[in-house]
Design a protein around this motif. Structure first.
Motif, mmCIF file in Angstrom:
data_model
loop_
_atom_site.group_PDB
_atom_site.id
_atom_site.type_symbol
_atom_site.label_atom_id
_atom_site.label_comp_id
_atom_site.label_asym_id
_atom_site.label_seq_id
_atom_site.Cartn_x
_atom_site.Cartn_y
_atom_site.Cartn_z
ATOM 1 N N ASN A 18 0.817 -1.213 0.000
ATOM 2 C CA ASN A 18 0.000 0.000 0.000
ATOM 3 C C ASN A 18 0.852 1.266 0.000
ATOM 4 N N ALA A 19 1.974 1.231 0.700
ATOM 5 C CA ALA A 19 2.878 2.385 0.704
ATOM 6 C C ALA A 19 3.465 2.609 -0.686
ATOM 7 N N LEU A 20 3.862 1.521 -1.344
ATOM 8 C CA LEU A 20 4.394 1.629 -2.704
ATOM 9 C C LEU A 20 3.328 2.164 -3.658
ATOM 10 N N SER A 21 2.115 1.636 -3.551
ATOM 11 C CA SER A 21 1.023 2.073 -4.426
ATOM 12 C C SER A 21 0.699 3.551 -4.205
ATOM 13 N N ALA A 22 0.681 3.977 -2.936
ATOM 14 C CA ALA A 22 0.432 5.389 -2.634
ATOM 15 C C ALA A 22 1.511 6.270 -3.253
ATOM 16 N N ALA A 23 2.769 5.837 -3.162
ATOM 17 C CA ALA A 23 3.873 6.620 -3.712
ATOM 18 C C ALA A 23 3.790 6.697 -5.239
ATOM 19 N N LEU A 24 3.440 5.577 -5.871
ATOM 20 C CA LEU A 24 3.348 5.553 -7.332
ATOM 21 C C LEU A 24 2.208 6.442 -7.828
ATOM 22 N N TRP A 25 1.060 6.393 -7.139
ATOM 23 C CA TRP A 25 -0.060 7.243 -7.541
ATOM 24 C C TRP A 25 0.210 8.707 -7.222
ATOM 25 N N ALA A 26 0.983 8.969 -6.168
ATOM 26 C CA ALA A 26 1.400 10.341 -5.889
ATOM 27 C C ALA A 26 2.277 10.851 -7.033
ATOM 28 N N GLY A 27 3.055 9.925 -7.634
ATOM 29 C CA GLY A 27 3.853 10.276 -8.809
ATOM 30 C C GLY A 27 2.980 10.662 -9.987
ATOM 31 N N VAL A 28 1.888 9.908 -10.185
ATOM 32 C CA VAL A 28 0.946 10.248 -11.259
ATOM 33 C C VAL A 28 0.349 11.636 -11.020
ATOM 34 N N LEU A 29 -0.107 11.866 -9.795
ATOM 35 C CA LEU A 29 -0.725 13.151 -9.457
ATOM 36 C C LEU A 29 0.261 14.304 -9.591
ATOM 37 N N GLY A 30 1.436 14.131 -9.001
ATOM 38 C CA GLY A 30 2.432 15.197 -9.028
ATOM 39 C C GLY A 30 2.873 15.541 -10.442
ATOM 40 N N ARG A 31 3.122 14.522 -11.244
ATOM 41 C CA ARG A 31 3.581 14.767 -12.618
ATOM 42 C C ARG A 31 2.471 15.383 -13.461
ATOM 43 N N THR A 32 1.235 14.964 -13.229
ATOM 44 C CA THR A 32 0.108 15.556 -13.970
ATOM 45 C C THR A 32 -0.021 17.042 -13.660
ATOM 46 N N VAL A 33 0.016 17.367 -12.364
ATOM 47 C CA VAL A 33 -0.124 18.769 -11.942
ATOM 48 C C VAL A 33 1.044 19.624 -12.450
ATOM 49 N N LEU A 34 2.261 19.066 -12.432
ATOM 50 C CA LEU A 34 3.430 19.823 -12.881
ATOM 51 C C LEU A 34 3.452 20.009 -14.394
ATOM 52 N N LEU A 35 3.031 18.977 -15.119
ATOM 53 C CA LEU A 35 3.092 19.029 -16.576
ATOM 54 C C LEU A 35 1.939 19.804 -17.197
ATOM 55 N N LEU A 36 0.813 19.839 -16.502
ATOM 56 C CA LEU A 36 -0.393 20.441 -17.062
ATOM 57 C C LEU A 36 -0.185 21.871 -17.575
ATOM 58 N N PRO A 37 0.419 22.764 -16.785
ATOM 59 C CA PRO A 37 0.625 24.126 -17.306
ATOM 60 C C PRO A 37 1.731 24.212 -18.360
ATOM 61 N N LEU A 38 2.580 23.191 -18.439
ATOM 62 C CA LEU A 38 3.702 23.220 -19.379
ATOM 63 C C LEU A 38 3.328 22.696 -20.765
ATOM 64 N N VAL A 39 2.569 21.579 -20.798
ATOM 65 C CA VAL A 39 2.263 20.937 -22.079
ATOM 66 C C VAL A 39 0.787 20.991 -22.437
ATOM 67 N N GLY A 40 -0.068 21.311 -21.457
ATOM 68 C CA GLY A 40 -1.498 21.343 -21.718
ATOM 69 C C GLY A 40 -2.124 19.966 -21.552
ATOM 70 N N PRO A 41 -3.426 19.905 -21.327
ATOM 71 C CA PRO A 41 -4.096 18.624 -21.052
ATOM 72 C C PRO A 41 -4.080 17.643 -22.216
ATOM 73 N N THR A 42 -3.962 18.149 -23.445
ATOM 74 C CA THR A 42 -4.011 17.251 -24.595
ATOM 75 C C THR A 42 -2.690 16.523 -24.836
ATOM 76 N N HIS A 43 -1.662 16.843 -24.061
ATOM 77 C CA HIS A 43 -0.359 16.184 -24.241
ATOM 78 C C HIS A 43 0.089 15.420 -22.999
ATOM 79 N N ILE A 44 -0.783 15.309 -22.022
ATOM 80 C CA ILE A 44 -0.422 14.597 -20.786
ATOM 81 C C ILE A 44 -0.133 13.124 -21.061
ATOM 82 N N HIS A 45 -0.905 12.509 -21.954
ATOM 83 C CA HIS A 45 -0.704 11.083 -22.233
ATOM 84 C C HIS A 45 0.686 10.800 -22.783
ATOM 85 N N GLU A 46 1.218 11.704 -23.575
ATOM 86 C CA GLU A 46 2.558 11.511 -24.141
ATOM 87 C C GLU A 46 3.603 11.338 -23.046
#
Length: 208
Positions: A18-46
């Protein structure tokens, strides 16, 4: 003594998982929030598509946790929940460009990752003997927004993929149409289940 030792090993394993899963999903959240203003929502999947699909694939272990008695939960429900997520990351968003470029992909990741960070962290604290505190409140209140956001985003990703799917495989197209038709009843069942769980949890807190 042996059963107590086995339980201790199982608990340590579940805490680590559970600790590993929480950390991995925190990575998804953190990277999404950081990348969103840089690349826009249409390029997050890349940037996040491959990472997210493997993080989600790890949840297959939860089926085995229940099957082998490490957790007490509904096996059919867990299989359905894990399979639906895998369908999204492997069978829809990984294969077709329209959902990849949709704003719904980004909102889906935000809804999933916040939910999973709260859920897995709550499990870690609970298994460690803690009470949960703020995380307990988040787990039983954020779903009011996150469940509709997540389910709506998933459904929109599937809907956006349909023209491409139809052009490549008509049978798969109709499979996805059938799955899409289950989203309304499925969200209602999941939503009302969480409301019942919230009431039960809140009653327990009041008595304490």
């Amino acid at each position: 003594m042996e059963s107590r030792k086995t339980a201790s090993v199982s608990t340590r394993y579940l805490i680590a998982y559970n600790a590993l899963s929480a950390a991995l999903w925190a990575g998804v959240l953190g990277r999404t929030v950081l990348l969103l203003p840089l690349v826009g929502p249409t390029h997050i999947h890349e940037s996040l598509g491959d990472y997210t699909k493997w993080v989600q694939t790890l949840a297959i272990l939860e089926i085995f946790h229940i099957a082998f008695g490490l957790l007490r939960s509904s096996l059919p429900t867990t299989i359905l929940q894990v399979a639906s997520r895998l369908l999204l990351v492997w069978g829809v968003c990984d294969r077709f460009s329209a959902p990849q470029q949709s704003n719904a992909y980004t909102s889906m990741l935000i809804a999933w990752s916040i939910t999973e960070v709260c859920r897995y962290t709550y499990y870690v604290i609970n298994l460690s003997g803690g009470s949960g505190g703020v995380l307990n409140w988040l787990r039983y209140n954020t779903f009011f927004i996150l469940y509709p956001l997540g389910a709506g985003s998933e459904a929109w990703c599937i809907f956006r993929a349909l023209p491409e799917v139809y052009a490549k495989n008509e049978t798969y197209y109709w499979v996805l149409v059938a799955i899409l038709a289950t989203y309304g009843p499925g969200l209602y069942n999941q939503y009302t289940h969480m409301i019942r769980q919230r009431r039960k949890n809140m009653r327990g807190k009041k008595r304490a």
